[in-house]
Design an enzyme around this catalytic site. Structure first.
Site, PDB file in Angstrom:
ATOM      1  N   ARG A   1       0.840  -1.204   0.000  1.00 60.26           N
ATOM      2  CA  ARG A   1       0.000   0.000   0.000  1.00 60.26           C
ATOM      3  C   ARG A   1       0.871   1.248   0.000  1.00 60.26           C
ATOM      4  O   ARG A   1       2.020   1.227   0.430  1.00 60.26           O
ATOM      5  CB  ARG A   1      -0.873  -0.053   1.263  1.00 60.26           C
ATOM      6  CG  ARG A   1      -1.518   1.246   1.644  1.00 60.26           C
ATOM      7  CD  ARG A   1      -2.339   1.133   2.925  1.00 60.26           C
ATOM      8  NE  ARG A   1      -2.467   2.440   3.527  1.00 60.26           N
ATOM      9  CZ  ARG A   1      -3.119   2.694   4.653  1.00 60.26           C
ATOM     10  NH1 ARG A   1      -3.719   1.714   5.299  1.00 60.26           N
ATOM     11  NH2 ARG A   1      -3.173   3.915   5.137  1.00 60.26           N
TER      12      ARG A   1
ATOM     13  N   ASN B   1     -12.765   2.648  11.944  1.00 62.46           N
ATOM     14  CA  ASN B   1     -12.414   2.965  10.565  1.00 62.46           C
ATOM     15  C   ASN B   1     -11.981   1.743   9.773  1.00 62.46           C
ATOM     16  O   ASN B   1     -12.203   1.667   8.573  1.00 62.46           O
ATOM     17  CB  ASN B   1     -11.302   4.017  10.542  1.00 62.46           C
ATOM     18  CG  ASN B   1     -11.080   4.565   9.154  1.00 62.46           C
ATOM     19  OD1 ASN B   1     -12.028   5.008   8.513  1.00 62.46           O
ATOM     20  ND2 ASN B   1      -9.861   4.498   8.670  1.00 62.46           N
TER      21      ASN B   1
END
Lengths: 330, 1192
Positions: free
Chosen positions: B131, B1022
């Site tokens: 990522r 989240n």
């Protein structure tokens, strides 16, 4: 010592005082305590199909809420692969209760769908219930529903369940029918082995401060025994089914009255919740004492002694009675 | 050179054949299923996009699933990735086989331990969903920046390029690490691989047992710390031997490539799936070769085949083992005929000569004396698309007279002129691949149904499948786009579909705002979920859509899925209906067979939720076909409807030119020049995005309203605004502008108004639930009610326009101490992308009303940084004076420190400003100078006075500064800071209780004037609800699938222990006045403050409309006691600890039973659920007793 044994739904009972569906019948510990307290049979807390449907739907809804929306949080709960679904917990209670107590265990079912009545009844029988009590509770709030349609609905449910199971079947229902006697007969013809008179209607209250409807159910009072007493006395000998009285049985006096009217079993909850499970013994002791004082040798001897057939003034149960009371009130 | 076209053979499960274990999974599951079975200890921590691997490991462990040696791996969640690496290091040293799963910042936090683990030659595999790194901005999406950041650690780096690879290389990595002793990092591309669904061949336990050499496992144990054979490892060394020791391990790295090659050979012998360190595909006599790694490999292979078939002499070399980089293997894999190489790096190394893979290739060639020219470029950062057109473009560069080096591809770099043009029309997919694109709304079931479809077609029909899902940036009302490919030919297209044979739009409202059919191939089928019949639907389409349907000759179908679902008793869940439609008209399976499969899938999906849910879904399936209608498409477009404008023409230029394209889904086309160079973006952009996500919106009833301000306070999206105006100001008010006489004595001509920004309202209903006023004639209605948006939209727009033209209420006239007063303060946090009914954002909105004009916000990464800072639009806003919170997000772990730094800077500037002011006393004047320096700034009136002094000072020193006076110029640069800055450190419980706990503790201990607001949702919201140390006992969460067995940490008591920290625990829904008081006291306290705010959350599992009621239950059950600990009270001899909530009046169970997080265990493990809840209730009672004692 008079003989207290009786038979309800074909089940032999040591005495006629039975625990009706209550919060105590919701757990195995509760069921054990009811037996320890002296209940002759135990009706478990009702299995509400509507509750199961709602629980399942809310489970599905909230487990899926917000999922697959945002790349970082594609779900919010661990996946559920092996969940206890629907009536599993209740079925386990039935099986555990059968194994844990010696008195008859009567499952109680409040269905919501036609299929639900039948499916759950079948499951309850398979789980080992000695008998099944259908807690039919239908509030026809629609202004279009006819009385006959409502009655047919009750009959239909009883027929469907009767066709699906072999264990004894009782029907617990409300008194609010135009011709209760005929209704009782239809239910028996549909396959009911017993009638439980009566369940207590949900009657919401208003909170005047918050202007909100408050759903609650108050514990019963002894006065409420009057209606069961009336109809048991009327039905005794007229239908071929067991009769159980419930609502308002608080002291041995009510037990005696119900038996005199013709009940095969007398059910109680509110008084037990107030006084503890030992209240069953109090009721049985009171019944025994009264029978001894009055010279009754057995419950069978006593049952129905004051049914409409057997009282000196059968009309005392009819409308004239009502009129006279009102006259004397004034 | 023996390579032939298309080698190596594609390794995915071949359609039509039945692999030993065929499964349709995503990359995360593919990897985790192997990693879990080959480990004994997993140390985990959630981070996107790798969290799923850790969640699966935790779930499997809680279910008792065994590894290949018959043990259940221990899975432990740590406080951070740093902690996970530390725990893993210990486990490895003590002889366990261990692994972890991570990405991005998490991997960076593991770096110190990675050096240790590698330095000690310890066998382990870290699995990474690669990522982007947070630099100018955070990004959760995929590239190789994180992996490249750890290449010096000594870990071997092994790259997967597909879901099948992720499964297989997880095993090969474990085989190799045990033999080589070098630790391995196995990675695959975040999202593109980690989240792509694909049908793969699975490795059985027997396969894994055959591949793993247990002798090597025992050797690993033999190297472990053991008091029976003690040694020490981890010494400190001096200049005499450290250097030599570092070189001592070289031989292990030298032989690692051969070890990996050997493992790959054994793997191929067992499974038939062959891998190589460097895999070449293409023309055997290729002259031009592209070198790359990761998911781009498949795309490049597909393109190269297409080019070779057209006579091009090209090839692709995909790197598997990147570290240790074996030049020998690289050169051996490269065709001898290669005349030019282009290297693609999915990373960015600012300031480097080239990116790392490119430099490695250059070095390998140079050392071998191969004079092959090499160019390099960057692609695919943050999941930027990489397509066949781009592959062709980079290979074409090698044919250019002067190939461009250091290029970028996939974006328009109009500044550095580095970008390559590419042909968007290159189509290389197999002819029999069927592409389908579905537009849905988050949580509407579209994605879930499509995942089901993939499993049906993959697992049941044996087709090659690919499912990839694109989500937008909001947590509520977000759009999803599903890209599904199916076919008999293996699918290697690792890019989005742009020529779909089937396009479905599951939300009718999208037709007004999206170019839905840009992705439709000519002759494709278009399915639209429409509440209207075929003819009316056609008439309601915008003209561009009509034209596209006609031009492309689309078959157009409509269905009212909403009605079908409603009638079947599954209102709101249209997925079953629309999935049935897809199968009915796409023809990918025979209809009857498809329906049978759908029903089987329904049973599997919903079976755990009860028969009734299954029955209703079945009913929906059965009712669907009859409701499908084909639209008779006319020959000409007739519509006069156009797409809705993205933003108002009144919006600032940046919003129109940069934000609007992003909103419209055209952000990919923005050139480099359009974007800020340093990540600095304007505030207050969410107000320009009118999302209209809810059909039901709040509407005010002035006659019933008692003007209490509750609704404005609790609104999570700050869409409810109160104001006052004089009757005279009503002149010119539009019809329908609602006001009421103000409920205040002495103001006969003053009117009160409440405006609802209906286009921003999410319809959560919190305002309705909190409203205490009921209509006299209808007790079910309040002073604010939900109503249909459309009928009131125009009136609302004109009313808001008029409202915004009125002067804002003067802050000096507002009573800050009451909820009623605060409603008149402008919120400078508005219209965020948080969930509808969010429990966090009302606190931020309130903070912004109270202190927004002088706030510095340090925001920990998490929900609040995402709804607070995720582009395209952001909610931190400005007031009428142009002031507002200055907001920044640093990291997850350092937020307290980040905020402390802000305080230090602010304090330093005040000190400097005071010194400069003193030195300019003559110019400023005695009175002003003294007041500037010494005047109190505790309450709003003081602040307003100081602002006026600052303005006066600016005016007085400006001429001096203009004349060049350095002191004056310096003073002007720091003068703003003389208005006391309010520093707020904001974050969730994951930060405060776990990853940032050490920093928070230190900052609280610093004694500096910072305010910490913890938005406590009791899970990592989240990342999807993983347990934190704030998660309560007995609650189910991810990483606590069996229910949390330890109590929630009492952070309040920890902070109170310092004695000089102001501490409050608040719950806005239970006592808004106490919340207000606590926030104001915290802010006024001249030292560290900590406010713990109960924040109901979608991860709690109930209707968030009841969030405030649930907060009341939390407080009234004693679960969440409201407290304040104010050290200032001690000075007056008072007890600083105040218990603000009454003794519990309800049971903990009455609170808990409302929430799925507590109820879930009763279903999954009824035996444990009761005792655990009982323990939780006892813990609540025990803590209440402690608090009562403290309050005495």
């Amino acid at each position: 010592m008079p003989a207290l044994s009786t038979t309800y739904l074909g089940l032999p009972l040591a005495h006629p005082v039975v625990a009706s569906a209550s919060p105590l019948g919701r757990t195995l510990d509760g069921v054990r305590s009811l037996e320890d307290g002296g209940a002759a049979a135990i009706v478990l807390a009702s299995l509400f199909e509507e509750q199961i449907i709602r629980d399942n739907e809310s489970f599905a809804r909230y487990a899926a809420a917000g999922t697959e929306s945002f790349a970082e949080s594609l779900s919010y709960f661990p996946p559920v692969s092996d969940a206890t679904v629907g009536p599993d917990e209740y079925l386990k209670l039935v099986a555990d209760a059968r194994a844990a107590v010696h008195v008859p265990v009567i499952a109680s079912l409040n269905g919501a769908t036609e299929r639900g009545w039948v499916d759950f009844a079948t499951l309850l029988e398979a789980a080992g219930a000695h008998a099944l009590e259908l807690n039919i509770f239908y509030l026809p709030v629609s202004a279009d529903a006819t009385g006959r349609a409502v009655e047919d609905r009750y009959v239909h449910v009883v027929q469907a369940v009767r066709n699906a199971i072999r264990i004894p079947l009782a029907v617990k229902l409300s008194p609010y029918f135009s011709a209760f006697g005929e209704m009782a007969g239809r239910l028996v013809n549909a396959g009911a082995n017993g009638l439980v008179l009566f369940n207590r209607f949900y009657q919401p209250d208003f909170d005047l401060d918050k202007l909100e409807v408050v759903p609650n159910l108050e514990l019963s009072t002894p006065n409420e025994i009057r209606l069961p007493l009336l109809w048991i006395a009327v039905l005794r000998g007229r239908i071929k089914a067991s009769l159980a009285a419930t609502s308002g049985v608080h002291t041995a006096a009510e037990v005696v009255k119900c038996l005199l009217a013709g009940a095969d079993a007398v059910m109680t909850t509110s008084a037990v919740l107030r006084n503890g499970v030992s209240h069953f013994r109090t009721l049985v002791d009171g019944l025994t004492g009264w029978m001894e004082d009055q010279g009754y040798e057995s419950v069978a001897h006593l049952q129905g002694a004051m049914s409409q057939h057997k009282v000196a003034d059968p009309e005392a149960f009819e409308r004239a009675n009502y009129v006279r009371i009102l006259q004397s009130w004034h | 050179m023996t390579a032939t076209l298309g080698t190596p053979a594609h390794r995915a499960a071949r359609p039509g054949t039945e692999p030993a274990i065929a499964m349709t999974v995503d990359g995360n599951e593919a990897c985790a299923s192997v990693a879990y079975r080959l480990t004994e200890v997993c140390a985990i921590y959630p981070i996107t996009p790798s969290s799923t691997m850790a969640e699966l490991a935790d779930q499997w462990s809680s279910e008792g699933k065994q590894n290949i040696w018959g043990s259940v791996p221990q899975v432990v969640e740590m406080q951070s990735e740093g902690g996970a690496a530390g725990a893993l290091h210990g486990a490895l040293q003590a002889g366990a086989l261990g692994t972890t799963f991570t990405a991005s910042q998490g991997l960076l936090l593991m770096i110190p331990n990675m050096y240790k683990i590698a330095g000690e030659l310890t066998s382990t595999v870290f699995h990474v969903a690669a990522r982007s790194i947070a630099a100018h901005a955070l990004s959760i999406f995929g590239d190789h920046q994180d992996v490249m950041a750890v290449r010096p650690t000594g870990f071997a780096l092994l790259a997967s390029g597909s879901v099948q690879d992720a499964h297989d290389l997880a095993a090969i990595a474990q085989m190799a690490t045990l033999e080589a002793r070098v630790p391995f990092l196995h990675f695959f591309d975040g999202f593109r691989t980690s989240h792509e669904l694909s049908r793969i061949s699975g490795l059985s336990d027997d396969d894994l047992r055959a591949l793993i050499d247990d002798e090597l496992v025992r050797a690993h144990r033999g190297r472990a710390l053991n008091p029976d054979h003690p040694f020490i490892r981890g010494t400190a060394q001096n200049p005499d031997v450290y250097f030599q020791s570092r070189e001592a391990a070289n031989s292990f790295y030298a032989r690692t490539p051969e070890v990996v090659a050997g493992a790959m050979q054994r793997f191929a012998a067992r499974t038939g799936r062959a891998y190589r360190l460097f895999e070449y595909s293409g023309a055997p006599d290729a002259e031009r070769v592209v070198v790359l790694m990761g998911s781009s490999g498949d795309t490049a292979r597909e393109t190269v085949e297409w080019l070779v078939a057209r006579g091009e002499r090209v090839g692709v070399l995909q790197v598997r083992l990147y570290r240790p980089f074996s030049a020998a293997h690289f050169l051996a894999a490269l065709p001898e005929t290669t005349r030019a190489i282009v290297v693609l790096d999915r990373t960015k190394e600012s300031g480097a000569l080239a990116e790392p893979l490119c430099l490695d290739v250059v070095a390998a060639l140079a050392e071998a004396g191969r004079a092959v020219p090499v160019i390099g470029g960057r692609y695919g950062l943050s999941s930027k698309e990489f397509t066949p057109g781009m592959v062709k473009a980079v290979l074409d560069q090698l044919s250019a007279a002067r190939p461009r080096n250091h290029f970028v591809v996939g974006i328009d770099d109009d500044v550095g002129r580095t970008s390559l043009d590419y042909d968007r029309g290159v189509r290389t997919e197999a002819a029999d691949t069927f592409g389908a694109v579905f537009y849905g709304l988050g949580a509407d079931g579209t994605v879930g149904a499509n995942k089901n479809t993939c499993k049906i077609l993959g697992d049941e029909a044996g087709l090659s499948v690919q499912g990839y899902f694109v989500y937008d940036s909001k947590k509520s009302g977000s759009r999803t786009v599903s890209h599904l490919r199916f076919g008999r030919t293996p699918i290697r297209s690792a890019y989005l579909i742009d020529q779909a044979q089937f396009v479905a739009c599951h939300q009718f409202a999208f037709v007004r705002s999206l170019d839905l059919l840009g992705v439709a191939a000519p002759g494709a089928t278009f399915l639209l979920n429409s509440p209207h019949g075929p003819e009316e639907t056609w008439q309601r389409l915008p003209r561009p859509i009509q034209e596209e349907i006609i031009r492309k000759g689309l078959a157009f179908w409509v269905v009212d899925a909403t009605a079908v679902a409603r009638e079947a008793g599954i209102a709101g869940r249209t997925n079953t209906v629309l999935q049935t439609c897809f199968f009915a008209i796409s023809g990918v399976l025979p209809r009857e067979q498809a329906i049978e499969k759908i029903k089987a899938a329904i049973k599997k999906t919903y079976g755990a939720k009860g028969d009734e849910v299954v029955r209703k879904n079945f009913a929906a399936v059965d009712a669907t076909i009859a409701r499908l209608r084909q639209v008779q498409v006319p020959e000409r477009a007739t519509s006069r409807i156009d797409f809705l404008p993205v933003v108002s023409t009144q919006a600032p230029a940046f919003v129109r030119q940069v934000t609007a394209p992003m909103l419209a889904g055209r952000g990919d086309a923005l050139p480099v020049s359009a974007l800020p160079v340093d990540g600095t973006y304007p505030s207050a952009t969410s107000r320009w995005e009118k999302r209209n996500i809810s059909d039901l919106v709040a509407e005010w009833d002035p006659d019933t309203c008692i003007q209490c301000g509750n609704c404005a306070m609790v609104c999570p999206h700050a869409v409810i605004r109160a104001g006052v105006l004089e009757e005279a100001q009503l002149t010119g008010a539009p019809a329908g502008f609602r006001t009421a006489p103000i409920d205040e004595r002495g103001f006969p001509s003053t009117r009160y108004t409440l405006q609802v920004y209906v286009e921003d309202c999410t319809g959560c209903g919190l305002c309705v639930e909190v409203c205490p006023a009921k209509q006299r004639e209808a007790a079910g209605r309040r002073a604010i009610n939900l109503t249909e948006r459309e009928p009131i939209l125009e009136r609302a727009r004109t009313s808001i326009a008029f409202f915004e033209s009125l002067p804002v209420t003067d802050r000096a006239h507002v009573d800050f101490s009451t909820v009623r007063g605060t409603q008149f303060l402008e919120p400078t946090f508005e219209f965020s992308g948080a969930c509808a009914g969010c429990g966090e954002t009302p606190y931020l909105s309130l903070l912004s009303r109270l202190f927004g004009d002088r706030m510095l916000v340090a925001n920990a990464t998490g929900c609040s940084s995402i709804y607070g800072g995720n582009l395209p639009t952001t909610p931190w806003a400005t007031n009428a004076e142009g002031r507002g919170p200055a907001w920044s997000n640093s990291l997850f772990e350092d937020n307290a420190e980040f905020g402390l730094g802000m305080r230090l800077a602010a304090d330093g500037q005040v000190t400097l400003a005071c010194r400069l002011a003193e030195s300019l006393r003559e110019t400023l004047g005695d009175e002003l100078t003294s007041a500037l320096i010494d005047a109190p700034q505790r309450i709003e009136r003081d602040i307003r006075a100081q602002r006026m002094r600052v303005a006066a000072a600016r005016e007085r020193v400006q001429p001096l500064a203009a004349a060049g006076d350095e002191r004056a110029r310096h003073l002007l640069s720091v003068l703003d800071g003389m208005v006391r800055r309010s520093v707020w450190i904001v974050g969730g419980d994951g930060w405060a209780y776990d990853i940032g706990s050490g920093g928070l503790d230190h900052v609280l201990a610093s004694g500096r004037d910072v305010n910490v607001l913890v938005l406590d949702t009791e899970v990592y919201s989240n990342t999807g609800g993983q347990a934190s140390k704030a998660t309560p006992l007995a609650a189910v969460a991810k990483f606590a699938a069996a229910g949390k067995t330890t109590e929630k940490k009492d952070l309040a008591l920890q902070a109170i222990a310092y004695g000089n920290v102001y501490v409050a625990r608040v719950a806005l829904g239970a006592n808004p006045q106490q919340t207000l008081l606590a926030l104001r006291e915290a802010e006024a306290y001249q030292g560290p403050s900590l406010v713990l705010a109960y924040s109901h959350c979608i991860a709690h599992g109930y209707d968030l409309r009841m969030g405030l009621d649930q907060q009341q239950r939390a407080v009234h059950s004693g679960y969440w006691p409201l407290v304040r600990y104010n050290p200032e009270l001690r000075r007056g001899g008072e007890n600083p600890f105040t218990l603000d909530s009454p003794r519990p009046t309800t049971r903990f169970q009455d609170y808990a039973e409302q929430e799925l997080r507590y109820r879930m265990l009763a279903r999954t493990n009824p035996r444990e659920a009761g005792p655990l809840l009982q323990r939780a209730a006892e813990a609540v009672a025990r803590r209440w007793k402690l608090y009562e004692d403290l309050a005495r």
